[in-house]
Structure formats: C-alpha cells, structure tokens
Design a protein around this motif. Structure first.
Motif, PDB file in Angstrom:
ATOM      1  N   SER A  53       1.085  -1.229   0.028  1.00 58.02           N
ATOM      2  CA  SER A  53      -0.142  -0.016   0.059  1.00 58.02           C
ATOM      3  C   SER A  53       0.859   1.226   0.010  1.00 58.02           C
ATOM      4  CB  SER A  53      -0.957   0.004   1.162  1.00 58.02           C
ATOM      5  OG  SER A  53      -0.082   0.203   2.296  1.00 58.02           O
ATOM      6  N   VAL A  54       1.933   1.021   0.460  1.00 53.54           N
ATOM      7  CA  VAL A  54       2.786   2.270   0.516  1.00 53.54           C
ATOM      8  C   VAL A  54       3.218   2.958  -0.843  1.00 53.54           C
ATOM      9  CG1 VAL A  54       5.181   3.013   1.156  1.00 53.54           C
ATOM     10  CG2 VAL A  54       4.183   1.543   2.344  1.00 53.54           C
ATOM     11  N   ALA A  55       3.659   2.246  -1.730  1.00 54.84           N
ATOM     12  CA  ALA A  55       3.746   3.010  -3.158  1.00 54.84           C
ATOM     13  C   ALA A  55       2.765   3.752  -3.753  1.00 54.84           C
ATOM     14  CB  ALA A  55       4.013   1.869  -4.193  1.00 54.84           C
ATOM     15  N   PRO A  56       1.493   3.091  -3.620  1.00 56.30           N
ATOM     16  CA  PRO A  56       0.168   4.093  -4.403  1.00 56.30           C
ATOM     17  C   PRO A  56      -0.066   5.388  -3.467  1.00 56.30           C
ATOM     18  CG  PRO A  56      -0.647   2.053  -3.758  1.00 56.30           C
ATOM     19  CD  PRO A  56       0.780   1.753  -3.764  1.00 56.30           C
ATOM     20  N   LEU A  57       0.259   5.043  -2.232  1.00 58.40           N
ATOM     21  CA  LEU A  57      -0.224   6.158  -1.411  1.00 58.40           C
ATOM     22  C   LEU A  57       0.883   7.279  -1.437  1.00 58.40           C
ATOM     23  CD1 LEU A  57      -1.497   7.798   1.146  1.00 58.40           C
ATOM     24  CD2 LEU A  57      -0.104   6.319   2.502  1.00 58.40           C
ATOM     25  N   TRP A  58       2.047   6.957  -1.789  1.00 56.73           N
ATOM     26  CA  TRP A  58       3.229   7.929  -1.882  1.00 56.73           C
ATOM     27  C   TRP A  58       3.297   8.705  -3.093  1.00 56.73           C
ATOM     28  CZ3 TRP A  58       5.891  10.864   0.918  1.00 56.73           C
ATOM     29  CH2 TRP A  58       6.883  11.736   0.816  1.00 56.73           C
ATOM     30  N   ALA A  59       2.797   7.697  -4.002  1.00 58.63           N
ATOM     31  CA  ALA A  59       2.709   8.511  -5.633  1.00 58.63           C
ATOM     32  C   ALA A  59       1.594   9.578  -5.500  1.00 58.63           C
ATOM     33  CB  ALA A  59       2.372   7.375  -6.569  1.00 58.63           C
ATOM     34  N   TRP A  60       0.350   9.282  -4.795  1.00 60.37           N
ATOM     35  CA  TRP A  60      -0.616  10.374  -4.950  1.00 60.37           C
ATOM     36  C   TRP A  60      -0.189  11.443  -4.070  1.00 60.37           C
ATOM     37  CZ3 TRP A  60      -3.278  11.859  -0.350  1.00 60.37           C
ATOM     38  CH2 TRP A  60      -4.361  13.081  -0.686  1.00 60.37           C
ATOM     39  N   ASN A 172       9.922   8.216  -6.248  1.00 61.60           N
ATOM     40  CA  ASN A 172       8.780   7.711  -6.588  1.00 61.60           C
ATOM     41  C   ASN A 172       8.116   6.501  -5.580  1.00 61.60           C
ATOM     42  OD1 ASN A 172      10.040   5.179  -7.246  1.00 61.60           O
ATOM     43  ND2 ASN A 172      10.461   5.917  -9.239  1.00 61.60           N
ATOM     44  N   GLY A 173       6.924   6.054  -5.858  1.00 58.38           N
ATOM     45  CA  GLY A 173       6.221   5.023  -5.100  1.00 58.38           C
ATOM     46  C   GLY A 173       7.000   3.982  -5.023  1.00 58.38           C
ATOM     47  N   THR A 174       7.743   3.404  -5.977  1.00 61.54           N
ATOM     48  CA  THR A 174       8.617   2.078  -5.823  1.00 61.54           C
ATOM     49  C   THR A 174       9.855   2.382  -5.100  1.00 61.54           C
ATOM     50  OG1 THR A 174       7.988   1.603  -7.950  1.00 61.54           O
ATOM     51  CG2 THR A 174       9.649   0.565  -7.159  1.00 61.54           C
ATOM     52  N   GLU A 175      10.478   3.587  -5.061  1.00 64.69           N
ATOM     53  CA  GLU A 175      11.311   3.984  -4.233  1.00 64.69           C
ATOM     54  C   GLU A 175      11.142   3.913  -2.708  1.00 64.69           C
ATOM     55  OE1 GLU A 175      14.770   6.545  -5.476  1.00 64.69           O
ATOM     56  OE2 GLU A 175      13.185   7.392  -6.686  1.00 64.69           O
ATOM     57  N   MET A 176       9.994   4.444  -2.581  1.00 64.12           N
ATOM     58  CA  MET A 176       9.611   4.642  -1.188  1.00 64.12           C
ATOM     59  C   MET A 176       9.166   3.186  -0.377  1.00 64.12           C
ATOM     60  SD  MET A 176       9.336   6.676   1.513  1.00 64.12           S
ATOM     61  CE  MET A 176       9.270   8.095   0.648  1.00 64.12           C
ATOM     62  N   ARG A 177       8.782   2.420  -1.255  1.00 68.03           N
ATOM     63  CA  ARG A 177       8.227   1.011  -0.973  1.00 68.03           C
ATOM     64  C   ARG A 177       9.477   0.255  -0.561  1.00 68.03           C
ATOM     65  NH1 ARG A 177       8.273  -4.121  -1.874  1.00 68.03           N
ATOM     66  NH2 ARG A 177       6.236  -5.458  -1.448  1.00 68.03           N
ATOM     67  N   LEU A 271      22.223  10.002   0.826  1.00 68.04           N
ATOM     68  CA  LEU A 271      22.762   8.653   1.009  1.00 68.04           C
ATOM     69  C   LEU A 271      21.719   7.565   1.389  1.00 68.04           C
ATOM     70  CD1 LEU A 271      26.165   9.577   2.786  1.00 68.04           C
ATOM     71  CD2 LEU A 271      25.931   8.672   0.359  1.00 68.04           C
ATOM     72  N   GLN A 272      20.810   7.873   2.059  1.00 65.02           N
ATOM     73  CA  GLN A 272      19.749   6.648   2.505  1.00 65.02           C
ATOM     74  C   GLN A 272      19.063   6.631   1.288  1.00 65.02           C
ATOM     75  OE1 GLN A 272      17.662   8.316   5.879  1.00 65.02           O
ATOM     76  NE2 GLN A 272      19.166   7.318   7.229  1.00 65.02           N
ATOM     77  N   ARG A 273      18.679   7.753   0.423  1.00 61.61           N
ATOM     78  CA  ARG A 273      17.918   7.547  -0.801  1.00 61.61           C
ATOM     79  C   ARG A 273      18.678   6.740  -1.734  1.00 61.61           C
ATOM     80  NH1 ARG A 273      15.476  11.794  -5.053  1.00 61.61           N
ATOM     81  NH2 ARG A 273      14.574  10.057  -6.493  1.00 61.61           N
ATOM     82  N   HIS A 274      19.941   6.969  -2.079  1.00 60.98           N
ATOM     83  CA  HIS A 274      20.786   6.630  -3.192  1.00 60.98           C
ATOM     84  C   HIS A 274      21.592   5.619  -3.005  1.00 60.98           C
ATOM     85  CE1 HIS A 274      19.165  10.124  -5.585  1.00 60.98           C
ATOM     86  NE2 HIS A 274      19.441  10.927  -4.486  1.00 60.98           N
ATOM     87  N   LEU A 275      21.913   5.316  -1.813  1.00 61.06           N
ATOM     88  CA  LEU A 275      22.860   4.065  -1.496  1.00 61.06           C
ATOM     89  C   LEU A 275      22.238   2.747  -2.194  1.00 61.06           C
ATOM     90  CD1 LEU A 275      25.514   3.354  -0.058  1.00 61.06           C
ATOM     91  CD2 LEU A 275      24.165   2.868   1.913  1.00 61.06           C
ATOM     92  N   PRO A 276      23.010   2.051  -3.125  1.00 64.26           N
ATOM     93  CA  PRO A 276      22.827   0.871  -3.717  1.00 64.26           C
ATOM     94  C   PRO A 276      22.689  -0.278  -2.548  1.00 64.26           C
ATOM     95  CG  PRO A 276      24.603   1.692  -4.824  1.00 64.26           C
ATOM     96  CD  PRO A 276      24.293   2.416  -3.735  1.00 64.26           C
ATOM     97  N   ARG A 277      21.594  -1.073  -2.566  1.00 63.79           N
ATOM     98  CA  ARG A 277      21.462  -2.466  -1.742  1.00 63.79           C
ATOM     99  C   ARG A 277      21.409  -3.543  -2.508  1.00 63.79           C
ATOM    100  NH1 ARG A 277      19.588   2.900   0.168  1.00 63.79           N
ATOM    101  NH2 ARG A 277      19.963   3.061   2.471  1.00 63.79           N
TER     102      ARG A 277
END
Length: 277
Positions: A53-60, A172-177, A271-277
C-alpha cells in the motif's frame, strides 16, 4: 518547550518531545484520511496496512506536494508554524519551505508507516534517538528502534517532499516502498543497514569558514561513483560555494548559509535514498 532543536535537548526534554510526537500520530493519521477522502480516494481500501500500500499512497502524495509547491513566506513569517508537526519545529526546515498542508500530509504518511512497520516488526519500540557518537543525525529525535537500528519516519518523506516542491527528482512510489522494506529488514536485525547500524553514514565538523565532512569508509571503497554523484549534487545546491575532496572519504564543504545540522541531515538523507542495496 518552544522550538528547541533536538540536538540542543537534554534527555528529559527529548523524552517530552517523544511524548509530544506520539500524541500527534492519531490526529495526523485522521488528517491523512480526510485529505484522501476529499480527493475522491477511499482510505479504508488504500490504507490496508500492507507494504504494497505504500507505493500508491506515496505516488498520490507526491502529486499533491507538486500541486502545493512552496509557501511564499519565510519560516520566521509563516503564521501557520504553531500548528506544524512538532518534529518540524524541533528539526531543521529551510526556505523556501513546503506549506502547512504538505507538512501535515508528510506527518500523516509517517504515522501510517508506523502502523505498517510495527505490524511487520512487533518488537520495534518508540525511543529517543541515541548513539555512542555525538555527531548522530537522529540524536534525540523520535525513532522506532529494534535490533540496534533506529529510524526517524518523517526523514526521507520530508526530504522527498522538498525535492518535489523545488522541482527536483523526488522519490517515486517504488523507491519509497523499497525504503520501507529495507527499514523493516533492518529492524529485524537483517540486511546491510543492520550490519552498519553502529556507524553513521557521515560526520560533519564545523571548521573556520567551512565544514569537514567524513563519509563512512565503505562508501568510498564500494561505491566510488556514488560519492562523485553526491559531490556533484551537493555542489549544485543553493548556497554551496565549493566542495573539495581531499581524501577518498573526506570532503571540505564551503557553504556559509548552512549550518552543521542542515549539512549533516542533507548528506544523510541523500545517501539513504541513493545508496545501492
């Protein structure tokens, strides 16, 4: 307590700030529900407590942040400040800042994330941010904690909301999820975040006319292109005069209009956003 910054609080004040934050969770979630309903969405269906549910909510929400833009008033002249979430008043907002409605929606989203995360990690507890290192970006902030990992839930959402308001590349929503999924994994004591929980991503020391920045050693070793990207993005930020790299994990940043807290938080969230995992 007024608008005392988290970094300046003592333990008693931090505990009071945590209680203040927790008291805001139910009304902030109710505000999110009302906002969704007013825009024709059904919160009962969309907010089912699942990770998906996180991705569509964040996209909106990101679309709403773009519509709301930035407040034309400066922080010191915005009359809505008294009604902002407590973490915005005890934290570090900068101008041009998002309007009150964006801040309220970010707060509601963070409250919803608390439900999603605690359902997945029942052992997670609320605490005040702490660390053996004083230069800790979550110091005294209200955090969910488990397995030596701590997360300040509004952190990345408000970072991305700023990006959106300023027309920059937002999450985007995918990143936040994915961020929420990594957070759940770390709170369970698993994954790369859990393995490095004891060492902050960055340290920032104020020197004469500049800041001395140290990156966590593995960043330069394992992600050299990421460090170059970080330097390029930081150099492009308003107020930054220069960024000089004098070692693999060491920078000197000349940004007279920023302070130590703002620079440390910006670097950490980037860094939290872009650091590869």
């Amino acid at each position: 307590m007024g608008d005392l910054l988290y970094e300046w609080m003592n333990e008693k004040q931090a505990g009071e700030a945590l209680a203040e934050y927790l008291a805001e969770l139910p009304p902030s979630l109710a505000h999110l529900h009302a906002a969704m309903t007013s825009h024709g969405l059904d919160p009962a269906k969309m907010l089912d407590g699942s990770l998906d549910s996180v991705a569509p909510l964040w996209a909106w929400l990101t679309n709403r942040f773009a519509e709301l833009g930035v407040d034309p008033r400066t922080l010191d002249k915005d009359p809505t400040k008294a009604a902002w979430p407590s973490w915005t008043r005890h934290g570090m907002l900068v101008d041009p800042h998002p309007p009150a409605e964006t801040l309220a929606l970010v707060n509601g989203f963070a409250a919803y994330l608390a439900q999603v995360i605690t359902a997945a990690v029942p052992e997670a507890v609320w605490a005040t941010g702490h660390h053996r290192i004083n230069d800790f970006p979550l110091l005294h902030r209200p955090v969910l904690a488990a397995a030596e990992h701590q997360v300040f839930l509004p952190g990345l959402p408000i970072y991305s909301a700023y990006q959106t308001a300023h027309g920059r590349d937002a999450m985007n929503g995918t990143e936040m999820r994915a961020h929420v999924e990594r957070t759940i994994t770390a709170l369970r004591g698993e994954g790369p975040e859990a393995a490095t929980a004891e060492e902050p991503l960055v340290t920032v020391v104020a020197e004469v006319d500049c800041f001395d920045v140290g990156l966590r050693e593995d960043l330069a070793q394992q992600h050299p292109a990421l460090v170059e990207w970080l330097i390029a993005e930081l150099t492009d930020r308003g107020g930054v005069i220069s960024v000089h790299r004098y070692g693999p994990a060491a920078l000197v940043v000349d940004v007279p209009s920023w302070d130590e807290l703002r620079l440390r938080m910006w670097l950490t969230l980037w860094l939290q956003r872009h650091l590869p995992r």
